[in-house]
Write an enzyme that holds these catalytic residues in place. Structure first.
Site, short mmCIF file in Angstrom:
data_model
loop_
_atom_site.label_atom_id
_atom_site.label_comp_id
_atom_site.label_asym_id
_atom_site.label_seq_id
_atom_site.Cartn_x
_atom_site.Cartn_y
_atom_site.Cartn_z
N ILE A 63 8.89 20.18 -57.38
CA ILE A 63 9.17 19.36 -58.53
C ILE A 63 9.11 20.24 -59.82
CG2 ILE A 63 6.76 18.59 -58.23
CD1 ILE A 63 7.53 15.89 -59.43
N SER A 64 10.19 20.15 -60.51
CA SER A 64 10.31 21.11 -61.63
C SER A 64 9.18 20.74 -62.53
CB SER A 64 11.50 20.82 -62.51
OG SER A 64 12.43 20.93 -61.58
N ALA A 65 8.78 21.58 -63.39
CA ALA A 65 7.82 21.34 -64.66
C ALA A 65 8.15 20.00 -65.48
CB ALA A 65 7.50 22.70 -65.74
#
Ligand code: SAH
Length: 220
Positions: A63-65
């Site tokens: 899950i991206s930042a």
């Protein structure tokens, strides 16, 4: 128990001050989507920390930042009623946020190549109540069935923008993609605008994403 809504409000304040969140619509969307519901349960308490986290898959999914979502969605100018294609469903968080921005009239389709990750995204979106289509397949080929799209968001690093995505982008539409090295080498976040007279490309910043696989991605 962790107070996630407090953390979410603090994050939104931080991102407004940092210039990541620029519009009221984005602020409202980030405030509404429960990011903790899209985390691997092992990392749930870290949902509002400014970094990416692993999610179920084969070790190449994150899950991206959280700041990467307003960073990529503000330039795409997502509006109610738009049809959006996301490549790399991952946790489903990006698709949920896009759905908040395009609202009930809009359509969000997200494509995921990894079977386990696909199931994870689908379950998270369903549990959080988002009407988003999660396709299992190679997103480097786009998704012709519902083309053309007003906006396309590629959320994995690609050696170049996959040609089918440019074809499936509507005139007036915008595409964003991390283009460059496979992963830790880094990429340029490219914003493409398709106009009557052709494509304009603008490099927004340096980023680090996990690799895009499939026909137009990096070799598996
Ligand atoms: N947008 C996601 C983060 C994606 S991480 C989120 O909000 O959580 C990148 C994802 O792209 C990974 O899940 C990876 O499995 C997927 N991916 C890699 N190559 C792909 C391809 N060719 N088609 C579709 N998904 C791909």
């Amino acid at each position: 128990m962790t107070d996630f809504s407090r953390s979410r409000i603090d994050m939104v304040d931080r991102y407004k001050r940092g210039g990541y969140i620029q519009t009221k619509q984005m602020e409202e969307a980030v405030l509404v989507v429960p990011r903790e519901e899209f985390m691997d349960p092992r990392f749930r308490d870290y949902a509002y920390i400014d970094r990416p986290f692993p999610i179920p898959g084969d070790g190449r999914q994150t899950i991206s930042a959280p700041y990467m979502y307003p960073t990529t969605y503000e330039p795409l100018k997502l509006e109610p009623g738009m049809k959006v294609l996301e490549i790399g469903a991952g946790s489903g968080y990006g698709a949920a946020l896009a759905k908040e921005l395009v609202e009930a009239d809009g359509i969000v389709i997200t494509v995921e190549i990894n079977k386990e990750t696909h199931a994870f995204a689908e379950r998270n979106l369903k549990m959080a109540g988002y009407d988003v289509e999660v396709i299992l397949g190679d997103g480097s080929l786009g998704y012709t069935e519902l083309a053309p799209y007003d906006a396309i968001s590629v959320t994995a690093s690609t050696p170049d923008i996959p040609p089918p995505l440019l074809t499936q982008l509507d005139v007036g539409g915008r595409l964003i993609a991390p283009v460059g090295g496979r992963s830790m080498e880094g990429q340029d976040l490219l914003l493409v605008h398709k106009t009557e007279i052709g494509l304009t490309r603008k490099s927004l910043m340096k980023v680090v994403y996990v690799p895009l696989l499939g026909r137009y991605g990096f070799p598996g």
